[in-house]
Design an enzyme around this catalytic site. Sequence first.
Site: not given
Ligand code: NAD
Length: 423
Positions: A110
Amino acid sequence: MQERRKSSNVLLNTALQEFYGAADEMGLSERLINVLSHSERMMKVSIPVEMDDGSVNVYDGYRVQHSTALGPSKGGVRYDLGVDMDECEALAMLMTWKCSLAGIPYGGGKGGICCDPLTMSRREKEQLTRTYAARIEPILGRWSDVPAPDMNTGGQEMVWMLDTVSKMRGRLEPAVLTGKPVSFWGSHGRNEATGRGVATCGLELMRVLDMNPDNVTAAVQGFGNVGSYTAKTLNDAGVRIVAISDVTGSYYSAGGIDIHRAFDAVKNHPKKLLEGFESFGNCEKIDDILSAECDFLFPCARDGVINAQTAGRVKARYIVEGANGPTTPEAEEILQSDGVMILPDFLANSGGVIGSYFEWAQNLQGAFWTEEEYNNRLVHIMKGNFRRVWDWAESKRITMRRAAAMAAIQRVAEVCEMRGTFL
Ligand code: NAD
């Protein structure tokens, strides 16, 4: 015997204690517990960026490789003010278990940069990303460490990183990063993969519980990469999405949110947010998505949102973790005593890394799959992994999180023993 690790960082401590708990329950040897509770390599870099006003900011960047026992370390790169070495270490460990459970040939890694990307211009972000890539380049490689997007990073950041690494090495290195745009060595299906996988896990849970998706309501927290495609896949399967949210607030409609309109809203917003959605989305703004009346809650935003303070507000009976680490151990205890079932992150959101593996495998072969091929394989693997963990949890009468952890740790431990402990 060395003392077991504890951390003042909540996320890292949670990862460590969950690992120790599962390792003890499966009778793992103390020497392997010791090895696997530490990361193989942790790199910290300074990243100077000339800001648009002519000043220079220096940002902290990190890359952690927790384990390469099963293969190259794999894991995203996130841009967020909460990023530090502890957070990266916790998430890298989570990636080791996620890749192991998913049955793919990767270890866990990571990385990230402590910054607020929403306040940065495109030029500033490009400089930030390219300098970060250049500084961690010595430890990146298709057979050593393969980053991907995470919070606040996407295809553009991956292209900047890939271009930087390729120029430094004097050759194109497409397999050194995943999550690239389809037009540049990316894969059809990758963008939607994590959300599709999260939704698939939720739908499988409904299936084993004999629930008809048409009669199920859900709330999805976060409308970024994971949340938006989770909501879309669930919606397409007949589930009524009654609430969605992002940093601008929570939006509720008892009759169901129009997910396609929400996609349009985000697409047309300069910062890709739901801001103002209540005025044209036929819904109302509510204070807290966790307290929305629904059957399933999909936390897809960030870690620690369901904690000792907020757990009591949760109305859903089932939680499917799309984000990494959204539920703290204290919250899990409260929810368990309330009879709430949780599908853990490293099972539920593994569609992202399984999809990354598909992209990497295509890059290594110079091959391109169709979107249908990609999606079918993804859903097939997700369903199989869900079933394996479900059966294990049922037969041992343990939680899905513990069952998933034990299955994941077992594979890593076996390979460590075969290859030699000191990997
Ligand atoms: P992203 O930046 O595309 O989206 C994050 C979303 O969460 C945004 O809409 C943001 O406005 C919202 N957000 C942030 N804080 C918030 C809060 N306190 N309350 C409500 N909404 C809030 O990120 P992502 O890629 O969708 O990742 C989201 C989560 O999923 C993270 O924990 C990441 O580690 C995990 N994840 C992502 C992937 C991937 O392929 N993108 C894979 C596995 C896990």
